[in-house]
Motif scaffolding. Structure first.
Motif, mmCIF file in Angstrom:
data_model
loop_
_atom_site.group_PDB
_atom_site.id
_atom_site.type_symbol
_atom_site.label_atom_id
_atom_site.label_comp_id
_atom_site.label_asym_id
_atom_site.label_seq_id
_atom_site.Cartn_x
_atom_site.Cartn_y
_atom_site.Cartn_z
ATOM 1 N N VAL A 121 12.968 -1.652 1.256
ATOM 2 C CA VAL A 121 12.911 -0.335 0.507
ATOM 3 C C VAL A 121 12.678 0.140 1.740
ATOM 4 O O VAL A 121 13.138 1.502 1.783
ATOM 5 C CB VAL A 121 11.744 -1.243 -0.057
ATOM 6 N N ARG A 122 11.735 -0.209 3.010
ATOM 7 C CA ARG A 122 11.472 1.049 3.587
ATOM 8 C C ARG A 122 12.650 1.324 4.596
ATOM 9 O O ARG A 122 12.577 2.538 5.100
ATOM 10 C CB ARG A 122 9.786 0.736 4.255
ATOM 11 N N PRO A 129 1.086 -1.501 -0.156
ATOM 12 C CA PRO A 129 0.471 0.027 0.290
ATOM 13 C C PRO A 129 1.086 1.333 0.200
ATOM 14 O O PRO A 129 0.353 2.049 -0.129
ATOM 15 C CB PRO A 129 -0.451 -0.346 1.177
ATOM 16 N N ASP A 130 2.101 1.067 0.686
ATOM 17 C CA ASP A 130 3.261 2.632 0.354
ATOM 18 C C ASP A 130 4.221 2.712 -0.413
ATOM 19 O O ASP A 130 4.888 3.013 -0.228
ATOM 20 C CB ASP A 130 3.810 2.481 2.135
ATOM 21 N N ILE A 131 4.245 1.790 -1.419
ATOM 22 C CA ILE A 131 5.481 1.684 -2.511
ATOM 23 C C ILE A 131 5.383 1.398 -4.195
ATOM 24 O O ILE A 131 3.690 0.307 -3.987
ATOM 25 C CB ILE A 131 5.956 0.447 -1.869
ATOM 26 N N GLU A 132 5.843 2.101 -4.773
ATOM 27 C CA GLU A 132 5.202 2.239 -5.660
ATOM 28 C C GLU A 132 6.190 2.230 -6.778
ATOM 29 O O GLU A 132 7.086 2.897 -6.592
ATOM 30 C CB GLU A 132 4.132 3.341 -6.520
ATOM 31 N N VAL A 133 6.456 1.324 -8.485
ATOM 32 C CA VAL A 133 7.313 1.136 -8.511
ATOM 33 C C VAL A 133 7.328 2.149 -10.212
ATOM 34 O O VAL A 133 5.836 1.866 -10.141
ATOM 35 C CB VAL A 133 7.419 -0.433 -9.985
ATOM 36 N N THR A 134 7.490 3.594 -9.946
ATOM 37 C CA THR A 134 7.644 4.155 -11.409
ATOM 38 C C THR A 134 8.265 4.327 -12.341
ATOM 39 O O THR A 134 7.970 4.891 -13.841
ATOM 40 C CB THR A 134 8.237 5.602 -10.700
ATOM 41 N N GLY A 135 8.549 3.211 -12.648
ATOM 42 C CA GLY A 135 9.683 2.695 -13.502
ATOM 43 C C GLY A 135 10.864 1.555 -13.783
ATOM 44 O O GLY A 135 11.026 0.807 -12.830
ATOM 45 N N GLU A 136 10.781 0.774 -15.013
ATOM 46 C CA GLU A 136 12.564 0.170 -14.735
ATOM 47 C C GLU A 136 13.133 0.274 -15.868
ATOM 48 O O GLU A 136 13.221 1.255 -17.084
ATOM 49 C CB GLU A 136 11.290 -1.049 -15.163
ATOM 50 N N ALA A 137 14.790 -0.137 -15.825
ATOM 51 C CA ALA A 137 15.739 -0.269 -16.308
ATOM 52 C C ALA A 137 16.619 -0.602 -17.215
ATOM 53 O O ALA A 137 16.225 -1.800 -16.183
ATOM 54 C CB ALA A 137 16.597 1.370 -16.494
ATOM 55 N N ALA A 138 16.598 -1.910 -18.302
ATOM 56 C CA ALA A 138 17.206 -2.828 -18.526
ATOM 57 C C ALA A 138 19.161 -3.145 -18.722
ATOM 58 O O ALA A 138 19.691 -3.725 -18.883
ATOM 59 C CB ALA A 138 16.849 -3.264 -19.587
ATOM 60 N N GLU A 160 20.564 3.429 -19.441
ATOM 61 C CA GLU A 160 18.824 3.556 -19.325
ATOM 62 C C GLU A 160 18.931 4.131 -17.610
ATOM 63 O O GLU A 160 17.451 4.739 -17.551
ATOM 64 C CB GLU A 160 17.764 2.491 -19.278
ATOM 65 N N ALA A 161 19.223 3.348 -17.154
ATOM 66 C CA ALA A 161 18.845 4.126 -15.242
ATOM 67 C C ALA A 161 19.243 4.840 -14.966
ATOM 68 O O ALA A 161 18.261 5.727 -14.382
ATOM 69 C CB ALA A 161 19.582 2.195 -14.266
ATOM 70 N N LEU A 162 20.328 5.488 -15.746
ATOM 71 C CA LEU A 162 20.264 6.458 -14.534
ATOM 72 C C LEU A 162 19.919 7.666 -15.978
ATOM 73 O O LEU A 162 19.215 8.921 -14.863
ATOM 74 C CB LEU A 162 22.677 7.009 -15.870
ATOM 75 N N ARG A 163 19.318 7.660 -16.665
ATOM 76 C CA ARG A 163 18.219 8.033 -17.527
ATOM 77 C C ARG A 163 17.478 8.725 -16.236
ATOM 78 O O ARG A 163 16.891 9.399 -16.287
ATOM 79 C CB ARG A 163 18.122 8.053 -18.848
ATOM 80 N N LYS A 164 16.545 7.215 -16.224
ATOM 81 C CA LYS A 164 15.136 7.569 -15.116
ATOM 82 C C LYS A 164 15.617 7.710 -14.580
ATOM 83 O O LYS A 164 14.432 8.509 -13.408
ATOM 84 C CB LYS A 164 14.580 6.290 -15.776
ATOM 85 N N VAL A 165 16.686 7.790 -14.136
ATOM 86 C CA VAL A 165 17.071 8.011 -11.884
ATOM 87 C C VAL A 165 16.576 10.166 -12.552
ATOM 88 O O VAL A 165 15.887 10.332 -11.599
ATOM 89 C CB VAL A 165 18.137 7.516 -11.253
ATOM 90 N N ARG A 166 17.236 10.318 -13.401
ATOM 91 C CA ARG A 166 17.158 11.620 -12.939
ATOM 92 C C ARG A 166 15.873 12.486 -14.023
ATOM 93 O O ARG A 166 15.441 13.599 -13.680
ATOM 94 C CB ARG A 166 17.823 12.374 -14.634
ATOM 95 N N GLU A 167 15.149 11.984 -14.603
ATOM 96 C CA GLU A 167 14.209 11.171 -15.215
ATOM 97 C C GLU A 167 12.707 11.768 -13.841
ATOM 98 O O GLU A 167 11.835 12.361 -13.681
ATOM 99 C CB GLU A 167 13.317 11.148 -16.355
ATOM 100 N N LEU A 168 12.660 10.659 -13.433
ATOM 101 C CA LEU A 168 11.805 10.107 -11.795
ATOM 102 C C LEU A 168 12.057 10.734 -11.126
ATOM 103 O O LEU A 168 10.870 10.705 -10.251
ATOM 104 C CB LEU A 168 11.827 8.236 -12.323
ATOM 105 N N ARG A 169 13.344 11.410 -10.966
ATOM 106 C CA ARG A 169 13.733 11.309 -9.231
ATOM 107 C C ARG A 169 12.340 9.899 -7.763
ATOM 108 O O ARG A 169 11.917 10.356 -6.887
ATOM 109 C CB ARG A 169 13.288 12.587 -9.297
ATOM 110 N N PRO A 170 13.445 9.075 -8.456
ATOM 111 C CA PRO A 170 12.504 7.617 -7.216
ATOM 112 C C PRO A 170 13.523 7.999 -5.994
ATOM 113 O O PRO A 170 14.275 8.726 -5.714
ATOM 114 C CB PRO A 170 12.850 6.380 -8.093
ATOM 115 N N ASP A 171 12.898 7.602 -4.952
ATOM 116 C CA ASP A 171 13.204 7.312 -3.977
ATOM 117 C C ASP A 171 13.839 6.285 -3.595
ATOM 118 O O ASP A 171 15.820 6.135 -2.472
ATOM 119 C CB ASP A 171 11.819 7.000 -2.358
ATOM 120 N N VAL A 172 14.058 5.049 -4.557
ATOM 121 C CA VAL A 172 14.873 4.262 -3.770
ATOM 122 C C VAL A 172 15.006 3.242 -5.717
ATOM 123 O O VAL A 172 13.989 3.474 -5.580
ATOM 124 C CB VAL A 172 14.168 3.022 -3.522
#
Length: 221
Positions: free
Chosen positions: A117-118, A25-34, A38-50
């Motif tokens: 993750v928490r 209920p408190d976790i959301e996957v906002t993106g994936e990278a292969a 791609e991971a670096l690009r998506k971190v900059r774009e999405l600014r995830p917590d983890v």
């Protein structure tokens, strides 16, 4: 909500992690990278917590991607957890030196992954389990001789004591019991020590404890 980015070159691994984490209920996957790029690009774009970051990936490996993430000031709040196939992966200690907040083996129990993750979002490094303590000690033993302990001069005697206990893998609750103080007091000492030393998180505090010579391999209690 805790926002998570999955970076792994195996689609089945990503799918399994996504199904598990999105069910919370408190976790959301906002993106994936292969791969690392791609991971670096998506971190900059999405600014995830983890970011759950695999070490071995094409184009840019997880270690290099982690170093880039942790060096960018605008990404200071992003926590990276490295994913490894084996508990004694030769790159794990280097991953923590690179700024990762901890690591998980890929066959970790589902409940443990969710707790991890928490935990990193709450500011705790994944350094409490006994296997991790042994791992950190082993790789610290292989590292260079401790540097001069000038860095420790910034700390009070109690803060050095707390840093040493963090270095052997104790949690705030375990530190509190060892020093006969409240968990909140222990947490405050840890936080002040991190601020004084400019440590990004608890994992880097462990590295500094070894590199300064405050803790030596084998001092596990």
């Amino acid at each position: 909500m805790i926002r998570v980015l999955l970076a792994d070159d195996q689609s089945l691994v990503r799918a399994g992690f996504r199904a598990l984490l999105d069910a919370q209920p408190d976790i959301e996957v906002t993106g994936e990278a292969a791969d690392g790029e791609e991971a670096l690009r998506k971190v900059r774009e999405l600014r995830p917590d983890v970011v759950l970051m695999d070490i071995r990936m094409p184009r840019l490996d997880g270690l290099a991607a982690t170093r880039r993430v942790t060096r960018e000031t605008e990404l200071v709040d992003v926590k990276v957890v490295m994913l490894t196939t084996f508990e004694l992966d030769e790159y794990v200690f280097e991953a923590i030196r690179s700024g990762a907040s901890g690591f998980l083996v890929k066959d970790t129990e589902p409940d443990e992954l969710v707790r991890a993750v928490r935990a990193v979002v709450a500011g705790d490094a994944l350094l409490s389990p006994g296997v991790t303590r042994r791992l950190i000690a082993e790789f610290a033993a292989r590292s260079k001789e401790p540097a001069a302990a000038d860095v420790l001069a910034r700390l009070t005697e109690r803060e050095r004591e707390v840093m040493a206990l963090v270095g052997i893998g104790l949690s705030n609750e375990e530190i509190a019991r060892r020093l006969v103080v409240s968990p909140l007091t222990a947490k405050t000492h840890v936080s002040r020590t991190m601020i004084k030393l400019g440590a990004r998180d608890r994992a880097q505090l462990v590295v500094l404890a070894y590199e300064s010579g405050l803790v030596r391999p084998g001092w596990l209690g």
